[in-house]
Write a protein that holds these residues in place. Structure first.
Motif, short mmCIF file in Angstrom:
data_model
loop_
_atom_site.label_atom_id
_atom_site.label_comp_id
_atom_site.label_asym_id
_atom_site.label_seq_id
_atom_site.Cartn_x
_atom_site.Cartn_y
_atom_site.Cartn_z
N LEU A 268 -1.00 -6.70 12.70
CA LEU A 268 0.22 -5.92 12.30
C LEU A 268 -0.22 -4.62 11.77
CD1 LEU A 268 3.03 -5.31 12.84
CD2 LEU A 268 3.65 -6.42 10.96
N GLY A 269 -0.81 -5.06 10.58
CA GLY A 269 -1.75 -3.83 9.64
C GLY A 269 -2.51 -2.99 10.73
N ARG A 270 -3.24 -3.34 11.57
CA ARG A 270 -4.17 -2.51 12.38
C ARG A 270 -3.36 -1.70 13.25
NH1 ARG A 270 -7.48 -7.62 12.37
NH2 ARG A 270 -6.56 -7.86 14.44
N TRP A 271 -2.44 -2.42 13.93
CA TRP A 271 -1.45 -1.68 14.85
C TRP A 271 -0.73 -0.32 14.04
CZ3 TRP A 271 1.02 -6.92 16.62
CH2 TRP A 271 -0.04 -7.68 17.56
N LEU A 272 -0.27 -0.75 12.84
CA LEU A 272 0.40 0.26 12.19
C LEU A 272 -0.72 1.51 11.96
CD1 LEU A 272 2.43 -1.70 9.69
CD2 LEU A 272 3.34 0.30 10.77
N THR A 335 9.30 -1.37 4.67
CA THR A 335 8.97 -0.92 3.25
C THR A 335 7.86 0.21 3.42
OG1 THR A 335 9.02 -3.15 2.81
CG2 THR A 335 7.71 -2.04 1.53
N ILE A 336 7.05 0.21 4.27
CA ILE A 336 6.00 1.10 4.56
C ILE A 336 6.69 2.45 5.07
CG2 ILE A 336 4.01 1.96 5.76
CD1 ILE A 336 3.53 -1.10 6.10
N TYR A 337 7.77 2.21 5.88
CA TYR A 337 8.59 3.49 6.20
C TYR A 337 9.12 4.25 4.94
CZ TYR A 337 12.85 6.19 7.54
OH TYR A 337 13.61 7.05 7.70
N ARG A 339 8.20 3.97 1.93
CA ARG A 339 7.13 4.72 1.15
C ARG A 339 6.63 6.06 1.87
NH1 ARG A 339 3.22 2.72 -2.77
NH2 ARG A 339 1.42 4.24 -2.78
N SER A 340 6.63 6.30 3.00
CA SER A 340 6.36 7.57 3.86
C SER A 340 7.12 8.44 3.47
CB SER A 340 6.07 7.13 5.19
OG SER A 340 7.33 7.05 5.91
N ILE A 341 8.56 8.28 3.02
CA ILE A 341 9.61 9.35 2.95
C ILE A 341 10.13 9.40 1.75
CG2 ILE A 341 10.33 8.93 5.48
CD1 ILE A 341 12.77 7.24 4.15
N ALA A 342 9.36 8.61 0.85
CA ALA A 342 9.68 8.60 -0.62
C ALA A 342 9.79 10.03 -1.25
CB ALA A 342 8.94 7.80 -1.44
N VAL A 343 10.96 10.36 -1.61
CA VAL A 343 10.94 11.82 -2.53
C VAL A 343 9.95 11.71 -3.80
CG1 VAL A 343 12.37 13.44 -3.67
CG2 VAL A 343 13.19 12.34 -1.60
N PHE A 417 4.32 -5.71 2.30
CA PHE A 417 4.65 -7.00 2.79
C PHE A 417 4.67 -8.23 1.77
CE2 PHE A 417 5.03 -10.19 5.90
CZ PHE A 417 4.41 -11.44 5.58
N VAL A 418 4.16 -7.91 0.90
CA VAL A 418 4.08 -9.10 -0.48
C VAL A 418 5.49 -8.74 -1.18
CG1 VAL A 418 2.99 -9.75 -2.61
CG2 VAL A 418 1.42 -9.16 -0.68
N ASN A 419 5.81 -7.51 -1.28
CA ASN A 419 6.73 -7.08 -2.12
C ASN A 419 8.24 -7.41 -1.36
OD1 ASN A 419 5.62 -6.14 -4.44
ND2 ASN A 419 5.40 -4.06 -3.84
#
Length: 420
Positions: A268-272, A335-337, A339-343, A417-419
């Motif tokens: 899943l990490g590689r696909w992301l 969660t990654i999404y 992080r990508s948009i965090a102000v 993922f861990v969080n």
């Protein structure tokens, strides 16, 4: 100097690996069989099964407040209290078969302990390792938990197949073993608190961030509550109530799901990395829609007698349960999404906490509504509702503004993922 610091921290890290391993083992021997326990010991119906989720999920909301109030104690001391609560709840459930309402109280105590420990575990782990080792060590933490969850499923399967474990006996050995395991973790945390010279304290003010920029993340968090609760509660309930499957069958599915997860999570990490967040949000949404529609038709067939309760239909149900486990692991994408948009990167933890609160509130509501739908209209409509609701995920994947950049890499995904 650096090597000296790493060596100095090795004992704490080893102890913490053992804590994570035993916690995963204890959860597998308790939380992993609760649905079967409710059915076999109390013969609950689908409506009552939904009501039980109130004492199970309410701690997910309360724990955020409790942790913020107890911050002055430090993360390890709060974790000590958490493990004690988990052990006490299971101890009473192991020695007694109390009335239904009293059972829910002990269930709440146990769940409170686990919900307190979950958000603390990552913070303690991150504090015990050096910055240059974060990705590697956090990956190992998750690997240890997954391995021991699978070991717990093996123990459940063997224990129930041989008759050593029983959920209707006066003394429930499986719960007592789990209670002892959590008691051992309680002692290990006391020991860790004595060897960690600098108290681990993360600022955990009760602060919820609500920005219009995060509106789609909040929608995804709400949908996670809907999807998680419907499939986590009523997915196994199809096996338990309609197909009369016991804890050993659920355990086998857990073993297979954990084994596949060992390979699925890195993939899943590689696909992301390869396809980006937006495309994976599409995959996430479509996977839920397909699984829920298929599960709805199978549930309808079993409840009406159109489908046989042996053979291919049952195997297909097993496959869907495992596929749903894979789909739930894809929640790291959300969660990654974020992080990508965090102000502001400092807002991520508070926003995740807010999202978790909404997740748990929706989970409680959906569990209650799901029980009404099952008993009044039929089990299939719960899953058709979930499939229709998952169209929201599809819409978010299409309209959300996503910052695809080099900052969203595999190491971040491991943390995300861990969080969870």
């Amino acid at each position: 100097m650096k090597m000296g610091l790493i060596k100095k921290g090795k004992k704490e890290v080893r102890v913490y690996f053992l804590i994570l391993a035993l916690t995963a083992l204890g959860l597998g021997l308790s939380d992993g069989v609760f649905s079967n326990y409710f059915k076999e010991a109390y013969n609950v119906n689908a409506f009552q099964r939904g009501l039980i989720e109130f004492p199970r999920e309410l701690p997910g909301i309360i724990s955020i407040i409790v942790i913020s109030l107890l911050t002055f104690l430090g993360d390890i001391r709060i974790a000590i209290i958490a493990q004690l609560l988990s052990a006490i709840g299971l101890l009473f459930l192991g020695f007694l078969t109390p009335p239904f309402a009293v059972m829910c109280i002990f269930l709440f105590i146990n769940s409170m302990g686990m919900h307190l420990f979950f958000p603390l575990s990552d913070g303690i782990g991150m504090s015990l390792i050096k910055d240059e080792e974060v990705g590697k060590k956090m990956g190992r933490y998750k690997g240890v938990s997954t391995a021991f969850s699978m070991l717990a499923s093996v123990a459940v399967f063997i224990g129930f197949r041989t008759g050593f474990f029983s959920l209707t006996a006066p003394v429930k050995i499986i719960f007592l073993i789990a209670a002892v395991i959590f008691a051992v973790v309680f002692v290990l945390l006391i020991y860790m608190n004595s060897i960690v010279k600098v108290p681990i304290k993360e600022e955990r003010k009760l602060k919820f961030i609500f920005r219009k920029e995060y509106k789609y993340y909040y929608i995804l968090a709400i949908m996670t509550g809907v999807q998680k609760q419907i499939m986590a509660v009523y997915g196994p309930w199809v096996l338990i109530d309609l197909l009369s499957k016991k804890a050993d069958t659920i355990a086998i599915l857990g073993i297979i799901g954990s084994f596949i997860g060992i390979f699925f999570i890195p993939a899943l990490g590689r696909w992301l990395d390869r396809y980006g967040i937006r495309k994976m949000l599409y995959v996430d949404a479509i996977s839920f829609i397909v699984v829920y529609i298929a599960y709805g038709f199978l549930a309808s067939g079993f409840s009406t007698g159109i489908l046989s309760k042996v053979g291919i239909p049952v195997i297909l149900t097993f496959v869907l349960i495992i596929l749903d486990r894979m789909s739930m692991q894809m929640s790291m994408i959300k969660t990654i999404y974020l992080r990508s948009i965090a102000v502001d990167q400092s807002e991520i933890t508070s926003t995740l906490s807010f999202g978790m609160s909404m997740d748990h509130i929706v989970s409680i509501i959906c569990a209650y509504i799901g029980g009404i739908i099952w008993t009044s209209f039929g089990p299939q409509y719960i899953f058709f509702f979930a499939a229709a609701a998952s169209l929201v995920n599809l819409a978010v994947a299409k309209v959300a503004v996503i910052k695809e950049d080099a900052g969203v890499k595999t190491e971040v995904k491991i943390k995300g993922f861990v969080n969870k």
